[in-house]
Design a protein around this motif. Structure first.
Motif, mmCIF file in Angstrom:
data_model
loop_
_atom_site.group_PDB
_atom_site.id
_atom_site.type_symbol
_atom_site.label_atom_id
_atom_site.label_comp_id
_atom_site.label_asym_id
_atom_site.label_seq_id
_atom_site.Cartn_x
_atom_site.Cartn_y
_atom_site.Cartn_z
ATOM 1 N N VAL A 1 0.865 -1.180 0.000
ATOM 2 C CA VAL A 1 0.000 0.000 0.000
ATOM 3 C C VAL A 1 0.902 1.232 0.000
ATOM 4 N N PRO A 2 0.677 2.214 -0.894
ATOM 5 C CA PRO A 2 -0.422 2.274 -1.868
ATOM 6 C C PRO A 2 -0.251 1.262 -3.016
ATOM 7 N N GLN A 3 -1.416 0.917 -3.645
ATOM 8 C CA GLN A 3 -1.309 0.284 -4.961
ATOM 9 C C GLN A 3 -0.789 1.385 -5.867
ATOM 10 N N MET A 4 0.319 1.127 -6.539
ATOM 11 C CA MET A 4 0.882 2.143 -7.411
ATOM 12 C C MET A 4 1.332 1.481 -8.690
ATOM 13 N N GLY A 5 0.653 1.765 -9.775
ATOM 14 C CA GLY A 5 1.061 1.201 -11.055
ATOM 15 C C GLY A 5 -0.118 0.840 -11.934
ATOM 16 N N TRP A 6 0.185 0.068 -12.964
ATOM 17 C CA TRP A 6 -0.788 -0.240 -14.006
ATOM 18 C C TRP A 6 -1.459 -1.567 -13.709
ATOM 19 N N ASN A 7 -2.780 -1.549 -13.676
ATOM 20 C CA ASN A 7 -3.517 -2.778 -13.414
ATOM 21 C C ASN A 7 -4.593 -2.964 -14.483
ATOM 22 N N GLU A 8 -5.026 -4.207 -14.623
ATOM 23 C CA GLU A 8 -5.981 -4.532 -15.693
ATOM 24 C C GLU A 8 -7.417 -4.239 -15.285
ATOM 25 N N LEU A 9 -8.171 -3.736 -16.245
ATOM 26 C CA LEU A 9 -9.583 -3.492 -16.016
ATOM 27 C C LEU A 9 -10.363 -4.750 -16.369
ATOM 28 N N ARG A 10 -11.271 -5.155 -15.488
ATOM 29 C CA ARG A 10 -12.179 -6.265 -15.777
ATOM 30 C C ARG A 10 -13.558 -5.649 -15.981
ATOM 31 N N ILE A 11 -14.037 -5.695 -17.202
ATOM 32 C CA ILE A 11 -15.287 -5.008 -17.511
ATOM 33 C C ILE A 11 -16.470 -5.883 -17.103
ATOM 34 N N ARG A 12 -17.337 -5.317 -16.276
ATOM 35 C CA ARG A 12 -18.518 -6.059 -15.798
ATOM 36 C C ARG A 12 -19.713 -5.867 -16.715
ATOM 37 N N CYS A 13 -19.882 -4.624 -17.185
ATOM 38 C CA CYS A 13 -20.953 -4.412 -18.159
ATOM 39 C C CYS A 13 -20.622 -3.223 -19.043
ATOM 40 N N ASP A 14 -21.225 -3.189 -20.196
ATOM 41 C CA ASP A 14 -20.948 -2.128 -21.164
ATOM 42 C C ASP A 14 -21.424 -0.786 -20.632
#
Lengths: 270, 199
Positions: free
Chosen positions: B111-124
């Motif tokens: 902590v902190p989360q610092m950086g690039w993370n993936e988006l998981r799309i739940r709905c459009d």
């Protein structure tokens, strides 16, 4: 899952009107790599995760040139930008943020006045406060220092100032923990034994610091090829790796580095 | 005109530059009265929940008017957090525009989360148009939002916990990551937001 970050570092000579990126080779000959914001744009295209601009001239009259460099870069480059070198006060930090920097890195000023870390963290947030630690191995035993086993023998790590020109007697592991306590959000850890050598990162130093804190650590100093970057991610739990000359002189692009890492099982943003 | 609220929380130049880049017409607004003419409003910000709330108080009435008028709003990071009911960081009430709390990242992650993370799309959603599942965005935060209504979460990211990365409710859009620091993918999101302002 959070990706491991690849961070090109731009050492900036601000003694010319728009600044120029330079790199000392084994501390001596200086090679010119280009105009800072042009390189920054190129690294953005290549998929760099962050950029660090280090003012290697670090004198007050050149602070304005750094502001110009950051202002110009932030018009076209949309990734985190860190400014380091010569940040001595909250005012210097504010100047960098106003120009468009997201983080400042401090080394000498924080050792001389550790409260500066608390202040930067309080006013701008921990995420904006990077502690730069330049550490050198010391093989003579000293009471109170954290001794670490290495293939070369037991040693501790001493913090240095002014790019390795002055030593402090301060233990780098203890200082890293104190910096975290004071609100630093990132540690930029440079091995003074490896910096400029292209012999690879100091794995024992990187591991020791990274295991002692809960904030992200950026490994720096010694990167000479792709295998070095893979090694530091495989053997330590650092969050990021910094490199300069392998990118500046076209040996590798950032995307080549990332493709190689991905092929070898390191999670990166491609 | 897209109003970027200047409430003394961090770097506004990047969000301003990024909106310019996608042909928006951003204006940095430090006077709450100026919000009334806006076609869209951005609450940017880094820093702490408590400071954010304190500094935003003078904007509260106009902000509620903007939302009631259906004007698109985008909260980024702390600008997302303050839209919720309560923040653990400063044990402090938020605007309560979205039901739920803002709590600390779980044990066991840096902590902190610092950086690039993936988006998981739940709905459009319109905001996420052109974004693919697995695209990376830049995150910097120590706390995260837990909406009471899970259906408001349009995308998540995994950091020790599957956390809300994008929350959307009617004209309110909120993102945990920094689109203005997320390179070309971030600009797509801002372009989508600028598009909403023109509808």
């Amino acid at each position: 899952m959070l990706a491991k970050r690849i961070i090109p570092c731009l050492d900036c000579d601000l003694g010319v009107p728009f600044g120029r990126v330079v790199k000392g080779v084994r501390f001596k000959q200086i090679r010119y790599a280009g105009i800072p914001w042009e390189l920054a744009q190129e690294y953005d295209k290549q998929g760099a995760d962050e950029l660090i601009f280090l003012d290697i001239t670090a004198s007050h009259e050149r602070r304005e040139t750094m502001s110009k460099v950051i202002e110009k870069t932030s018009e076209n480059v949309f990734m985190p930008l860190t400014v380091g070198g010569g940040i001595r006060s909250l005012k210097d930090a504010r100047t960098a943020f106003n120009a468009g920097a997201d983080k400042v890195s401090v080394n000498t000023a924080a050792i001389k006045n550790p409260d500066l870390l608390n202040e930067i963290s309080k006013y701008f947030g921990a995420q904006a406060c990077v502690i730069a630690i330049d550490a050198k191995r010391r093989y003579e035993r000293k009471t109170g220092q954290e001794m670490v086993d290495t293939p070369q023998g037991e040693c501790w790590f001493e913090c240095s100032l002014y790019g390795g020109r002055e030593f402090t007697g301060i233990d780098a592991i203890q200082w890293a923990m104190e910096a975290e306590e004071r609100g630093a959000g990132d540690i930029m850890l440079t091995s003074m034994d490896r910096d400029g050598t292209k012999d690879g990162y100091d794995i024992e130093l990187t591991s020791a610091i990274s295991n002692s804190v809960n904030i992200p650590v950026i490994a720096s100093g010694g990167c000479g090829n792709l295998e070095h970057i893979l090694e530091v991610f495989k053997k330590t739990n650092v969050s990021a790796a910094l490199a300069a000359s392998i990118f500046h002189f076209g040996e590798y692009t950032v995307s080549e580095v990332k493709e190689y890492l991905k092929k070898n099982g390191v999670h990166v943003r491609l | 005109m897209i109003a970027i609220i200047d409430y003394g929380m961090g770097n506004l130049r990047s969000i301003y530059n990024a909106l310019m880049k996608v042909n928006g017409d951003p204006v940095i607004v430090s006077d709450s009265a100026k919000l009334s003419g806006a076609d869209a409003v951005v609450i940017p910000g880094v820093g702490s929940f408590g400071d954010g709330m304190n500094n935003l108080k003078p904007f509260a009435d106009e902000l509620f008017d903007v939302i009631n008028d259906g004007i698109p709003m985008l909260g980024i990071c702390i600008g997302m957090h303050v839209l919720f009911d309560w923040g653990e960081e400063s044990n402090c009430a938020g605007f309560g525009l979205i039901k739920g709390d803002v709590i600390r990242l779980p044990q066991g992650v840096r902590v902190p989360q610092m950086g690039w993370n993936e988006l998981r799309i739940r709905c459009d959603s319109d905001l996420l148009s052109g974004i693919n599942d697995g695209d990376f965005f830049y995150f910097v935060h120590s706390y995260y939002c837990v909406p009471a209504n899970k259906h408001t979460i349009t995308a998540t990211t995994d950091y020790g916990v599957d956390l809300a990365a994008v929350v959307e409710k009617d004209n309110i859009h909120a993102v945990q990551f920094h689109p203005e620091k997320s390179s070309s993918k971030g600009l797509i999101i801002l372009k989508n937001f600028v598009g909403m302002a023109r509808c």
